[in-house]
Design a protein around this motif. Structure first.
Motif, mmCIF file in Angstrom:
data_model
loop_
_atom_site.group_PDB
_atom_site.id
_atom_site.type_symbol
_atom_site.label_atom_id
_atom_site.label_comp_id
_atom_site.label_asym_id
_atom_site.label_seq_id
_atom_site.Cartn_x
_atom_site.Cartn_y
_atom_site.Cartn_z
ATOM 1 N N THR A 37 0.820 -1.214 0.000
ATOM 2 C CA THR A 37 0.000 0.000 0.000
ATOM 3 C C THR A 37 0.853 1.263 0.000
ATOM 4 O O THR A 37 0.415 2.313 0.443
ATOM 5 C CB THR A 37 -0.949 0.002 1.212
ATOM 6 N N GLN A 81 1.433 -2.859 -6.304
ATOM 7 C CA GLN A 81 1.510 -1.775 -5.328
ATOM 8 C C GLN A 81 0.466 -0.731 -5.666
ATOM 9 O O GLN A 81 0.275 -0.395 -6.838
ATOM 10 C CB GLN A 81 2.904 -1.141 -5.309
ATOM 11 N N ALA A 82 -0.225 -0.232 -4.647
ATOM 12 C CA ALA A 82 -1.285 0.766 -4.841
ATOM 13 C C ALA A 82 -1.062 1.925 -3.886
ATOM 14 O O ALA A 82 -0.574 1.744 -2.770
ATOM 15 C CB ALA A 82 -2.653 0.134 -4.602
ATOM 16 N N ASP A 83 -1.432 3.122 -4.326
ATOM 17 C CA ASP A 83 -1.258 4.307 -3.490
ATOM 18 C C ASP A 83 -2.389 4.493 -2.490
ATOM 19 O O ASP A 83 -2.247 5.243 -1.524
ATOM 20 C CB ASP A 83 -1.161 5.563 -4.371
ATOM 21 N N GLU A 126 -7.533 0.967 -4.024
ATOM 22 C CA GLU A 126 -6.879 0.287 -5.142
ATOM 23 C C GLU A 126 -6.193 -0.999 -4.684
ATOM 24 O O GLU A 126 -6.143 -1.980 -5.433
ATOM 25 C CB GLU A 126 -5.882 1.229 -5.818
ATOM 26 N N ALA A 127 -5.663 -0.996 -3.451
ATOM 27 C CA ALA A 127 -5.075 -2.231 -2.923
ATOM 28 C C ALA A 127 -6.149 -3.309 -2.792
ATOM 29 O O ALA A 127 -5.934 -4.481 -3.135
ATOM 30 C CB ALA A 127 -4.419 -1.960 -1.575
ATOM 31 N N LEU A 163 -6.932 -4.892 -6.161
ATOM 32 C CA LEU A 163 -5.959 -5.890 -6.612
ATOM 33 C C LEU A 163 -6.110 -7.204 -5.851
ATOM 34 O O LEU A 163 -5.966 -8.283 -6.426
ATOM 35 C CB LEU A 163 -4.543 -5.340 -6.446
#
Length: 328
Positions: free
Chosen positions: A222, A246-248, A252-253, A256
């Motif tokens: 994250t 990888q997500a900001d 979004e995490a 995935l």
């Protein structure tokens, strides 16, 4: 080596300083220091470099001491500059508090309260505080920026945010912390992923395996939103050796993880809905989950009567939060 003689200002010199100096010079000096140079401050504030340079020179002449040295890399404060900078920061807080104090005296609090906070927080006390504050002070406009926890803290330190709502593993004595609640994180996989199929027998009894069993699977990071407590937990158990994505943001995490790209940590309150619908499966036993406190953070010198101090009073009265002041 000669010892420099320190001459205290005379009463006449002090009176002359009070007559000549104005707040704009203090403001320009603050901008130059906070942005790291005259050029950077000019670009950030929309001013011309010669104007800011002249303002700094006038301020130094009024005070009688050089405040900073300039180079191609920016500026460096002299001992006098450091002392004056701290005083100017306190003055800035007082100046910003003037409208709120006047409004408070007239029985009307107006203005804008700038909040910087973590994304997707599931702490109920945060929502309750905002609701209660709005009911008491309906004329105060709330401006919310969402940022990673380190950026949230720095925004409060710089004065870009009145309030930060965040975790902080190294509290500072220049900030004031009011406990809002505790957030915990769980490791999840998607219910239809191959990982879940492999682990079904283990998951029937979480107490029979250790977190290291998940180290071989693709992991979803994250980014800058990962609290230090969670980072330490992952490293201790070898989680994240194989990065699947990888997500900001947490949203979004979660996307995935739900797509089966890998396993990953999410706050339990944030993931509760997906767990209830059977889309996400928790992988770790409750007793070992990483936990960390969430604070409402303000600058320690925040003047009384400002919107920032008022919302702190609301959260204290609403949740009986415990204040904490610590050094790094």
């Amino acid at each position: 080596m000669k010892t420099q003689k320190v001459v205290s200002p005379t009463e006449q010199t002090l009176k002359a300083f009070i007559r000549k100096v104005d707040w704009n010079l203090c403001r320009d000096f603050l901008a130059i220091v906070e942005y790291g140079g005259i050029g950077s401050a000019a670009r950030a504030t929309g001013r011309q470099q010669p104007s800011l340079s002249s303002s700094l020179k006038r301020f130094e002449n009024h005070i009688g001491f050089t405040l900073c040295t300039r180079s191609s890399r920016g500026i460096e404060l002299t001992p006098s500059g450091k002392a004056v900078f701290e005083l100017c920061r306190e003055m800035a807080g007082c100046v910003m508090a003037i409208p709120q104090h006047a409004a408070a005296a007239a029985g009307c609090i107006e203005g804008t309260l700038r909040l910087s906070m973590l994304a997707d927080l599931g702490i109920r006390a945060v929502d309750d505080t905002i609701i209660m504050f709005h009911e008491i002070y309906p004329s105060v406009s709330l401006h919310i920026d969402v940022a990673p926890w380190r950026d949230t803290i720095e925004a409060v330190v710089r004065g870009d945010a009145d309030i930060g709502i965040s975790c902080d593993n190294a509290p500072r004595d220049t900030l004031r912390y009011v406990l809002m609640g505790c957030e915990k994180q769980q490791l999840y996989c998607h219910a239809s992923s191959s990982i879940f199929q492999e682990l079904q027998s283990l998951l029937s009894d979480p107490g029979q395996y250790k977190p290291q069993v998940f180290s071989k699977y693709n992991f979803i990071l994250t980014g800058n939103d990962e609290p230090q407590e969670l980072f330490s937990f992952r490293k201790r158990h070898g989680l994240g050796r194989h990065i699947g994505g990888q997500a900001d943001t947490l949203s979004e995490a979660r996307r995935l993880i739900r797509l089966g790209v890998g396993i990953g940590f999410l706050p339990t309150d944030f993931a509760a809905g997906d767990v209830q619908t059977g889309q996400l499966v928790p992988l770790l036993p409750e007793e070992i989950l990483p936990r960390y406190p969430i604070y409402m953070i303000t600058r320690a010198e925040t003047p009384d009567g400002t919107a920032a101090s008022l919302i702190v009073n609301v959260i204290i009265s609403r949740t009986a939060g415990k204040e904490m002041q610590q050094s790094p």
